[in-house]
Design an enzyme around this catalytic site. Structure first.
Site, PDB file in Angstrom:
ATOM      1  N   THR A 212     -67.046  56.319  49.962  1.00 24.08           N
ATOM      2  CA  THR A 212     -68.342  56.311  49.284  1.00 24.08           C
ATOM      3  C   THR A 212     -68.403  55.110  48.352  1.00 24.08           C
ATOM      4  O   THR A 212     -67.607  54.166  48.480  1.00 24.08           O
ATOM      5  CB  THR A 212     -68.593  57.655  48.554  1.00 24.08           C
ATOM      6  OG1 THR A 212     -69.959  57.686  48.106  1.00 24.08           O
ATOM      7  CG2 THR A 212     -67.690  57.852  47.358  1.00 24.08           C
ATOM      8  N   ASN A 213     -69.364  55.104  47.431  1.00 22.24           N
ATOM      9  CA  ASN A 213     -69.508  53.971  46.509  1.00 22.24           C
ATOM     10  C   ASN A 213     -69.854  54.513  45.129  1.00 22.24           C
ATOM     11  O   ASN A 213     -69.922  55.722  44.924  1.00 22.24           O
ATOM     12  CB  ASN A 213     -70.571  53.007  47.033  1.00 22.24           C
ATOM     13  CG  ASN A 213     -71.876  53.736  47.267  1.00 22.24           C
ATOM     14  OD1 ASN A 213     -72.490  54.232  46.345  1.00 22.24           O
ATOM     15  ND2 ASN A 213     -72.276  53.837  48.522  1.00 22.24           N
ATOM     16  N   ARG A 214     -70.122  53.628  44.200  1.00 22.85           N
ATOM     17  CA  ARG A 214     -70.225  54.066  42.811  1.00 22.85           C
ATOM     18  C   ARG A 214     -71.632  54.495  42.387  1.00 22.85           C
ATOM     19  O   ARG A 214     -71.877  54.716  41.216  1.00 22.85           O
ATOM     20  CB  ARG A 214     -69.708  52.950  41.893  1.00 22.85           C
ATOM     21  CG  ARG A 214     -68.205  52.724  42.102  1.00 22.85           C
ATOM     22  CD  ARG A 214     -67.685  51.641  41.186  1.00 22.85           C
ATOM     23  NE  ARG A 214     -68.056  51.883  39.808  1.00 22.85           N
ATOM     24  CZ  ARG A 214     -68.148  50.944  38.879  1.00 22.85           C
ATOM     25  NH1 ARG A 214     -67.907  49.704  39.189  1.00 22.85           N
ATOM     26  NH2 ARG A 214     -68.479  51.249  37.644  1.00 22.85           N
TER      27      ARG A 214
END
Ligand code: CTP
Length: 401
Positions: A212-214
């Site tokens: 995933t990402n932030r």
């Protein structure tokens, strides 16, 4: 600074005699903080649970406690004020008050007041679960709903009697979100349907891991909330749970992966006016998620994951909607954003430098530069995300008009 969301609105808050009446004090305080003027009216039974002085101190207005006192100038004045109300909220609404409102039982202050208020009614029942489930209460609620009242369903949980069931006053966030939704229905985006995406997608590696990402989802949720407050019908496609308050009046669809988000967007944009993609979509996903947990001993020191390209959701939408994108960049912000605007066929792109502390991931503020398909560029100052949301919606509205 934009105005608080309920400024200029007058809310008549009817409080009836349930133990949950104490929660109405907190509700009053929160409505005031959102900028509303609040006029409280209590039934005599409610005034036995909580002193009218509590509400008077919060609102700086006399509380209507007896509409029938022969010398009650205050009541007359405040009934006049009730006629200008934008919403009539009854929280908590007891079984008795629900019955009185449904049948206008003469002599019941709540029912008399309700007759003088032409604004939308929002009823928040709170009572023992057997009273709530009783066919008489259900029939009364159905009748009120038929007449246009909005019912904020009570919650399941432990009741004052000690029993567990459906009858607890709804969460204040849900009540407030509903009030904002109802009051917004006459807003400048009334009649528009807006699809918003939020959060970072999750691409599964195996049953326990994902890439995933932030992205926190805050920007997308703020857009959904702002559009809801302005009267739009909003579909929020999100990977993160929305704050309860934002969810009231918003059609929320939870997704995890980019492919799921693409399918949800394709369905939601049918008949919509605008698509605002604030989600951070993973550009690549593992070619195949392992069916079982990948064991480290099998990886031999190096684990190779094969990634394949995800579709570009914005670019794939060819429905006739105003498309708005975000460009999260770490360098060459404007050039990169302009290229994305063209490649994805957008009307507007909001570019931000995610390395800056005031516009990075998980921040409550954002500093964006809005680039229009026409070539216009507007550099906005650092603002809370909710204000960035309104600024974008102002541009979307102008395009829709
Ligand atoms: N977006 C999308 N589908 C993707 C990737 C991004 O719809 N597969 C959308 C995002 O929601 C955002 C805009 O496109 O509104 C730009 O996203 P961004 O991640 O900044 O750009 P990418 O196109 O992914 O390009 P790159 O990662 O190379 O910067």
């Amino acid at each position: 600074m934009s105005r608080p969301p309920l400024s200029g609105k007058t809310i008549v808050l009817g409080v009836s005699g349930s133990i949950a009446a104490y929660k109405a004090a907190e509700l009053t305080s929160r409505l005031l903080q959102l900028g509303a003027a609040v006029q409280v009216a209590m039934t005599p039974a409610a005034a036995r649970f909580v002193a009218p002085l509590t509400f008077q101190s919060l609102t700086h207005r006399p509380v209507i406690t007896d509409l029938f006192a022969p010398t009650s100038d205050i009541a007359v004045d405040h009934v006049a004020l009730a006629q200008q109300a934008d919403a009539f909220v009854v929280a908590p609404a007891t079984a008795n008050t629900v019955a009185a409102l449904a049948h206008w039982l003469a002599g019941n202050p709540g029912a008399t007041l309700a007759l003088s208020v032409s604004a939308p009614m929002i009823l928040c029942p709170a009572m023992e679960h057997n009273m709530f489930d009783h066919p008489a209460t259900q029939a009364n609620l159905a009748l009120l709903k038929q007449r246009g009242a909005v019912i904020v369903e009570p919650e399941e949980g432990r009741l004052a009697s000690g029993l567990v069931g459906k009858g607890r006053l709804a969460d204040l966030d849900v009540i407030i979100g509903t009030v904002r939704h109802v009051l917004g229905l006459s807003g400048d985006l009334a009649g528009r349907r807006i699809v918003v995406t939020a959060g970072g997608t999750r691409e599964p590696v195996d049953p326990v891991r994902f890439i995933t990402n932030r992205s926190s989802g805050k920007m997308g949720h703020a857009i959904a909330e702002a559009a809801r407050d302005r009267g739009a019908r909003v579909t929020l496609i999100t990977t993160t749970p929305p704050p309860v308050q934002a969810a009231a009046g918003v059609d929320v669809r939870r997704v995890a992966t980019a492919l799921e988000m693409q399918a949800a967007v394709a369905e939601a944009v049918r008949g919509a006016d605008a698509l605002i993609m604030a989600a951070a979509v993973a550009d690549y996903r593992p070619a195949a998620a392992a069916p079982q947990k990948i064991k480290k001993r099998n990886a031999d020191g190096v684990l190779e994951l094969q990634l394949v390209r995800n579709p570009d959701i914005l670019a794939s939408v060819d429905a006739p909607v105003v498309k708005v994108g975000f460009a999260a960049e770490t360098e060459n912000v404007l050039e990169n954003a302009r290229a994305k605007l063209l490649e994805k066929g957008l009307a507007i792109i909001a570019a931000n430098d995610v390395t800056a502390p005031d516009s990075g991931f998980d921040a409550d503020t954002n500093r964006v530069t809005i680039i229009h398909a026409s070539g216009d560029v507007e550099a906005l100052p650092t603002m809370p995300k909710i204000e960035v949301a309104h600024a974008l919606l102002d541009r979307v509205k102008a395009l829709l008009d």
